[in-house]
Write a protein that holds these residues in place. Structure first.
Motif, PDB file in Angstrom:
ATOM      1  N   MET A  67     -73.528 -43.937  27.850  1.00 52.36           N
ATOM      2  CA  MET A  67     -74.657 -44.154  26.938  1.00 52.36           C
ATOM      3  C   MET A  67     -74.857 -42.958  26.012  1.00 52.36           C
ATOM      4  O   MET A  67     -75.141 -43.128  24.822  1.00 52.36           O
ATOM      5  CB  MET A  67     -75.933 -44.400  27.740  1.00 52.36           C
ATOM      6  CG  MET A  67     -75.967 -45.718  28.477  1.00 52.36           C
ATOM      7  SD  MET A  67     -77.470 -45.890  29.495  1.00 52.36           S
ATOM      8  CE  MET A  67     -78.732 -45.819  28.227  1.00 52.36           C
ATOM      9  N   ALA A  68     -74.699 -41.749  26.558  1.00 50.23           N
ATOM     10  CA  ALA A  68     -74.877 -40.548  25.736  1.00 50.23           C
ATOM     11  C   ALA A  68     -73.817 -40.465  24.655  1.00 50.23           C
ATOM     12  O   ALA A  68     -74.110 -40.083  23.514  1.00 50.23           O
ATOM     13  CB  ALA A  68     -74.837 -39.309  26.622  1.00 50.23           C
ATOM     14  N   ARG A  69     -72.570 -40.811  24.977  1.00 49.75           N
ATOM     15  CA  ARG A  69     -71.506 -40.778  23.961  1.00 49.75           C
ATOM     16  C   ARG A  69     -71.783 -41.797  22.859  1.00 49.75           C
ATOM     17  O   ARG A  69     -71.591 -41.503  21.671  1.00 49.75           O
ATOM     18  CB  ARG A  69     -70.152 -41.048  24.615  1.00 49.75           C
ATOM     19  CG  ARG A  69     -69.632 -39.904  25.469  1.00 49.75           C
ATOM     20  CD  ARG A  69     -68.171 -40.106  25.824  1.00 49.75           C
ATOM     21  NE  ARG A  69     -67.953 -41.281  26.651  1.00 49.75           N
ATOM     22  CZ  ARG A  69     -67.996 -41.286  27.986  1.00 49.75           C
ATOM     23  NH1 ARG A  69     -68.287 -40.170  28.635  1.00 49.75           N
ATOM     24  NH2 ARG A  69     -67.753 -42.391  28.656  1.00 49.75           N
ATOM     25  N   ARG A  70     -72.231 -42.980  23.253  1.00 49.58           N
ATOM     26  CA  ARG A  70     -72.552 -43.994  22.241  1.00 49.58           C
ATOM     27  C   ARG A  70     -73.729 -43.554  21.389  1.00 49.58           C
ATOM     28  O   ARG A  70     -73.718 -43.704  20.157  1.00 49.58           O
ATOM     29  CB  ARG A  70     -72.857 -45.326  22.927  1.00 49.58           C
ATOM     30  CG  ARG A  70     -73.126 -46.461  21.947  1.00 49.58           C
ATOM     31  CD  ARG A  70     -73.174 -47.810  22.653  1.00 49.58           C
ATOM     32  NE  ARG A  70     -74.279 -47.898  23.592  1.00 49.58           N
ATOM     33  CZ  ARG A  70     -74.139 -47.989  24.915  1.00 49.58           C
ATOM     34  NH1 ARG A  70     -72.935 -47.988  25.461  1.00 49.58           N
ATOM     35  NH2 ARG A  70     -75.199 -48.088  25.693  1.00 49.58           N
ATOM     36  N   ALA A  71     -74.737 -42.970  22.027  1.00 50.12           N
ATOM     37  CA  ALA A  71     -75.908 -42.495  21.277  1.00 50.12           C
ATOM     38  C   ALA A  71     -75.521 -41.369  20.328  1.00 50.12           C
ATOM     39  O   ALA A  71     -76.041 -41.288  19.205  1.00 50.12           O
ATOM     40  CB  ALA A  71     -76.986 -42.022  22.244  1.00 50.12           C
ATOM     41  N   ALA A  72     -74.627 -40.490  20.762  1.00 56.45           N
ATOM     42  CA  ALA A  72     -74.190 -39.392  19.896  1.00 56.45           C
ATOM     43  C   ALA A  72     -73.516 -39.922  18.629  1.00 56.45           C
ATOM     44  O   ALA A  72     -73.690 -39.359  17.543  1.00 56.45           O
ATOM     45  CB  ALA A  72     -73.253 -38.467  20.657  1.00 56.45           C
ATOM     46  N   ARG A  73     -72.777 -41.013  18.777  1.00 61.87           N
ATOM     47  CA  ARG A  73     -72.169 -41.625  17.584  1.00 61.87           C
ATOM     48  C   ARG A  73     -73.238 -42.256  16.696  1.00 61.87           C
ATOM     49  O   ARG A  73     -73.233 -42.083  15.481  1.00 61.87           O
ATOM     50  CB  ARG A  73     -71.140 -42.683  17.998  1.00 61.87           C
ATOM     51  CG  ARG A  73     -69.881 -42.134  18.634  1.00 61.87           C
ATOM     52  CD  ARG A  73     -68.799 -43.199  18.706  1.00 61.87           C
ATOM     53  NE  ARG A  73     -69.213 -44.350  19.505  1.00 61.87           N
ATOM     54  CZ  ARG A  73     -69.002 -44.463  20.813  1.00 61.87           C
ATOM     55  NH1 ARG A  73     -68.414 -43.484  21.479  1.00 61.87           N
ATOM     56  NH2 ARG A  73     -69.404 -45.548  21.461  1.00 61.87           N
ATOM     57  N   ASP A  74     -74.170 -42.966  17.312  1.00 54.94           N
ATOM     58  CA  ASP A  74     -75.202 -43.668  16.538  1.00 54.94           C
ATOM     59  C   ASP A  74     -76.154 -42.690  15.839  1.00 54.94           C
ATOM     60  O   ASP A  74     -76.680 -42.986  14.765  1.00 54.94           O
ATOM     61  CB  ASP A  74     -76.002 -44.600  17.440  1.00 54.94           C
ATOM     62  CG  ASP A  74     -75.162 -45.751  17.982  1.00 54.94           C
ATOM     63  OD1 ASP A  74     -74.084 -46.013  17.415  1.00 54.94           O
ATOM     64  OD2 ASP A  74     -75.577 -46.365  18.987  1.00 54.94           O
ATOM     65  N   LEU A  75     -76.398 -41.548  16.475  1.00 58.46           N
ATOM     66  CA  LEU A  75     -77.366 -40.580  15.957  1.00 58.46           C
ATOM     67  C   LEU A  75     -76.687 -39.368  15.333  1.00 58.46           C
ATOM     68  O   LEU A  75     -77.316 -38.319  15.187  1.00 58.46           O
ATOM     69  CB  LEU A  75     -78.297 -40.114  17.087  1.00 58.46           C
ATOM     70  CG  LEU A  75     -79.107 -41.188  17.811  1.00 58.46           C
ATOM     71  CD1 LEU A  75     -79.869 -40.581  18.979  1.00 58.46           C
ATOM     72  CD2 LEU A  75     -80.058 -41.885  16.856  1.00 58.46           C
ATOM     73  N   ARG A  76     -75.429 -39.502  14.940  1.00 56.75           N
ATOM     74  CA  ARG A  76     -74.652 -38.328  14.502  1.00 56.75           C
ATOM     75  C   ARG A  76     -75.250 -37.642  13.281  1.00 56.75           C
ATOM     76  O   ARG A  76     -75.030 -36.448  13.077  1.00 56.75           O
ATOM     77  CB  ARG A  76     -73.208 -38.723  14.220  1.00 56.75           C
ATOM     78  CG  ARG A  76     -73.017 -39.717  13.085  1.00 56.75           C
ATOM     79  CD  ARG A  76     -71.570 -40.177  12.999  1.00 56.75           C
ATOM     80  NE  ARG A  76     -71.353 -41.143  11.926  1.00 56.75           N
ATOM     81  CZ  ARG A  76     -71.590 -42.439  12.045  1.00 56.75           C
ATOM     82  NH1 ARG A  76     -72.061 -42.927  13.174  1.00 56.75           N
ATOM     83  NH2 ARG A  76     -71.372 -43.252  11.020  1.00 56.75           N
ATOM     84  N   ALA A  77     -76.011 -38.375  12.475  1.00 60.90           N
ATOM     85  CA  ALA A  77     -76.644 -37.746  11.321  1.00 60.90           C
ATOM     86  C   ALA A  77     -77.934 -37.018  11.694  1.00 60.90           C
ATOM     87  O   ALA A  77     -78.488 -36.289  10.871  1.00 60.90           O
ATOM     88  CB  ALA A  77     -76.936 -38.785  10.245  1.00 60.90           C
ATOM     89  N   LEU A  78     -78.396 -37.206  12.939  1.00 60.44           N
ATOM     90  CA  LEU A  78     -79.688 -36.655  13.342  1.00 60.44           C
ATOM     91  C   LEU A  78     -79.587 -35.585  14.406  1.00 60.44           C
ATOM     92  O   LEU A  78     -80.427 -34.678  14.464  1.00 60.44           O
ATOM     93  CB  LEU A  78     -80.594 -37.783  13.864  1.00 60.44           C
ATOM     94  CG  LEU A  78     -80.956 -38.885  12.866  1.00 60.44           C
ATOM     95  CD1 LEU A  78     -81.633 -40.038  13.581  1.00 60.44           C
ATOM     96  CD2 LEU A  78     -81.850 -38.342  11.768  1.00 60.44           C
ATOM     97  N   VAL A  79     -78.597 -35.674  15.299  1.00 59.39           N
ATOM     98  CA  VAL A  79     -78.489 -34.730  16.414  1.00 59.39           C
ATOM     99  C   VAL A  79     -77.049 -34.261  16.556  1.00 59.39           C
ATOM    100  O   VAL A  79     -76.113 -34.977  16.187  1.00 59.39           O
ATOM    101  CB  VAL A  79     -78.967 -35.365  17.743  1.00 59.39           C
ATOM    102  CG1 VAL A  79     -80.393 -35.867  17.636  1.00 59.39           C
ATOM    103  CG2 VAL A  79     -78.046 -36.480  18.193  1.00 59.39           C
ATOM    104  N   CYS A  80     -76.888 -33.059  17.097  1.00 61.06           N
ATOM    105  CA  CYS A  80     -75.539 -32.537  17.290  1.00 61.06           C
ATOM    106  C   CYS A  80     -74.957 -32.942  18.637  1.00 61.06           C
ATOM    107  O   CYS A  80     -73.736 -32.917  18.826  1.00 61.06           O
ATOM    108  CB  CYS A  80     -75.515 -31.018  17.150  1.00 61.06           C
ATOM    109  SG  CYS A  80     -76.491 -30.128  18.385  1.00 61.06           S
ATOM    110  N   GLU A  81     -75.805 -33.307  19.579  1.00 59.54           N
ATOM    111  CA  GLU A  81     -75.320 -33.645  20.916  1.00 59.54           C
ATOM    112  C   GLU A  81     -76.395 -34.460  21.631  1.00 59.54           C
ATOM    113  O   GLU A  81     -77.585 -34.297  21.369  1.00 59.54           O
ATOM    114  CB  GLU A  81     -75.012 -32.371  21.702  1.00 59.54           C
ATOM    115  CG  GLU A  81     -74.199 -32.572  22.963  1.00 59.54           C
ATOM    116  CD  GLU A  81     -73.583 -31.276  23.473  1.00 59.54           C
ATOM    117  OE1 GLU A  81     -73.274 -31.225  24.679  1.00 59.54           O
ATOM    118  OE2 GLU A  81     -73.414 -30.330  22.676  1.00 59.54           O
ATOM    119  N   VAL A  82     -75.952 -35.337  22.530  1.00 55.27           N
ATOM    120  CA  VAL A  82     -76.864 -36.095  23.383  1.00 55.27           C
ATOM    121  C   VAL A  82     -76.488 -35.783  24.827  1.00 55.27           C
ATOM    122  O   VAL A  82     -75.341 -35.955  25.229  1.00 55.27           O
ATOM    123  CB  VAL A  82     -76.775 -37.612  23.125  1.00 55.27           C
ATOM    124  CG1 VAL A  82     -77.720 -38.371  24.052  1.00 55.27           C
ATOM    125  CG2 VAL A  82     -77.088 -37.929  21.666  1.00 55.27           C
TER     126      VAL A  82
END
Length: 509
Positions: free
Chosen positions: A222-237
């Motif tokens: 889930m964290a890897r998928r979220a990191a892709r989805d939020l890549r413009a907002l966060v550097c890491e999940v």
């Protein structure tokens, strides 16, 4: 750790401090110097209501100082620092002197303080644990479903922070919108993907029918998928089991708890599995194991059933003492991954964020004081020299990263229409770490090559800016300003070995 931008601005402030005279200018420069001299990383923790923020704060601190219940105190921002006494300093909204009151036993903010968020601007919680504030300073901000509910003090605090840990119970569209709203609300905070980490805080609630090791696998996915989805907002999940992390790094778990867990873990496999099916079964099942109900309730309070199962696993691997069980729990909680990410991600980003924030505040405060400054030609010249450095720093690519990433996000959502070449150049300038990388050049590019490429791109982006619709052109303006600073930083044409035709005119115009 080097701090080139902060050092450069600090030197300019030191020179200006000897030359300015008016009260407003003296105060502005003094505030900037104090902020630049404090190199301790300031980390704000934010998120929606009931996302588990305060639990994550306690885990990061290694001490249960932040209130985790649904109380009035959770609506008030709180700083945490080391002190030789456990105490709480209450800062009032009406400007009266701060009041020092007793902390809760062991330090921290009591759950039942008789103070309203309408009266108190913030707390400073002091505790005798020397780990607190040694590597970074934490401020816990109030949660709000809309995020716009943050009060002025909390907004100002986040604007002063070097980085943000954004705590969320999931990373779906609702929380994406909340994080975007958060960034918009604190637009002066210099937040970018480089200094924002998202924490998935309810790992223990994910796939709760699965054993802990399987839940961690699901959480990591889930964290890897979220990191892709939020890549413009966060550097890491980073996924973290918040309650487990809080207990693993705190001081509440004792040898009595460890002994009780060992007795429960010694049950036969069927009985042990039954104990973990529901809270009621854990509290009342298998009384022959010799662990009373109050102790079992305390274990649930500290660990929940997820943490109890992880503790059983640690005992199965040979852990006996409380310290060994806690070490095993800390390792699987995810908190060490979060702390590592804070050091790896935030320390590198801290210098441009700190320098950019100080520069923006200086420019704003000196502009407000211009009438006082204008009466003294010598002071006017001193301020002009300082503002030259301030504006150079504010145009540096490292301090413009928030605006550059906003342009990337606008392109990705269709709000910034660019052709393929311009889109590639935008990506390079936003994500590159050196001038050469920002311009798509080899790492060993000479200053002359950097200057020439920056000049060529300035010409192209002037055409892009001219062709964009009015609502999109400010993004191109940001790119142009960064390109012009890269052009200037590469050195004079006769030193860099580059021509100066259109680019030189654009940078001087």
């Amino acid at each position: 750790m080097e701090h080139p931008l902060s050092d450069r601005l600090a030197a300019a402030c030191a020179e200006a401090a000897a030359r300015v005279r008016s009260d407003a200018a003296v105060a502005a420069v003094a505030r900037a110097r104090a902020r630049l001299a404090d190199r301790t990383l300031r980390v704000a923790v934010g998120g929606r209501v009931n996302a588990g923020k305060s639990t994550i704060v306690n885990a990061m601190l290694g001490h249960r100082l932040a209130p985790t219940g649904s109380t009035e105190c959770t609506k008030i921002a709180a700083w945490f620092e080391y002190h030789h006494q456990d105490q709480l300093v209450v800062h009032w909204r009406d400007g009266r002197p701060p009041e020092t009151v007793p902390a809760k036993p062991g330090g921290g903010i009591p759950d039942d303080l008789p103070h309203s968020h309408t009266e108190v601007s913030h707390f400073v919680a002091r505790a005798t644990d020397r780990r607190i504030g040694r590597e970074f300073v934490i401020v816990d901000t109030p949660g709000s479903d809309s995020l716009s509910g943050l009060d002025d003090y909390s907004m100002g605090t986040i604007r002063q922070a070097d980085a943000l840990v954004y705590v969320t119970e999931d990373a779906g569209e609702v929380n994406r919108a909340a994080l975007e709203g958060f960034r918009a609300d604190v637009s002066g905070a210099h937040l970018s993907r480089q200094n924002v980490i998202a924490v998935l805080s309810w790992v223990d609630k994910i796939a709760d029918h699965e054993p802990p090791e399987r839940r961690r696998v699901v959480a990591a996915r889930m964290a890897r998928r979220a990191a892709r989805d939020l890549r413009a907002l966060v550097c890491e999940v980073v996924p973290v089991a918040g309650l487990l992390a809080q207990t693993a790094r705190g001081a509440d778990f004792t040898e009595l708890h460890a002994a009780a867990l060992r007795r429960l873990a010694a049950a036969d496999p069927v009985t042990r599995a039954d104990l973990l099916l529901a809270d009621e079964m854990f509290l009342d099942g298998a009384p022959e194991l010799g662990v009373d109900r109050s102790m079992r309730a305390d274990l649930l309070r500290l660990l929940d059933r997820y943490g109890v199962e992880e503790a059983f696993n640690a005992i199965d691997r040979g852990a006996v003492a409380a310290s060994a069980i806690l070490a095993g729990l800390e390792e699987v909680s995810g908190i060490n991954d979060l702390l590592s990410a804070i050091h790896r991600r935030f320390q590198a980003a801290a210098d441009p964020v700190r320098a950019g924030a100080a520069a923006a505040a200086l420019e704003r405060e000196l502009a407000a004081a211009r009438r006082q400054i204008a009466t003294d030609p010598a002071e006017r010249a001193a301020v002009a020299d300082l503002l030259t450095v301030v504006r150079t720093i504010r145009r540096d690519p490292a301090t413009r990263i928030t605006a550059l990433l906003a342009a990337v996000s606008a392109y990705e959502t269709g709000a910034l229409p660019l052709d393929g070449r311009a889109a590639d150049e935008l990506t390079q300038i936003a994500h590159g770490e050196t001038p050469a990388q920002r311009l798509g050049l080899p790492g060993d590019a000479s200053p002359g090559q950097v200057r020439a490429e920056a000049g060529a791109r300035i010409d192209r982006w002037r055409a892009v800016e001219y062709q964009l619709p009015p609502h999109s052109s400010p993004h191109a303006t940001v790119v142009l300003e960064v390109l012009e600073q890269l052009f200037l930083d590469a050195g004079p044409a006769h030193q860099a070995g580059a021509g100066t035709s259109g680019a030189a005119r654009s940078s001087n115009g």
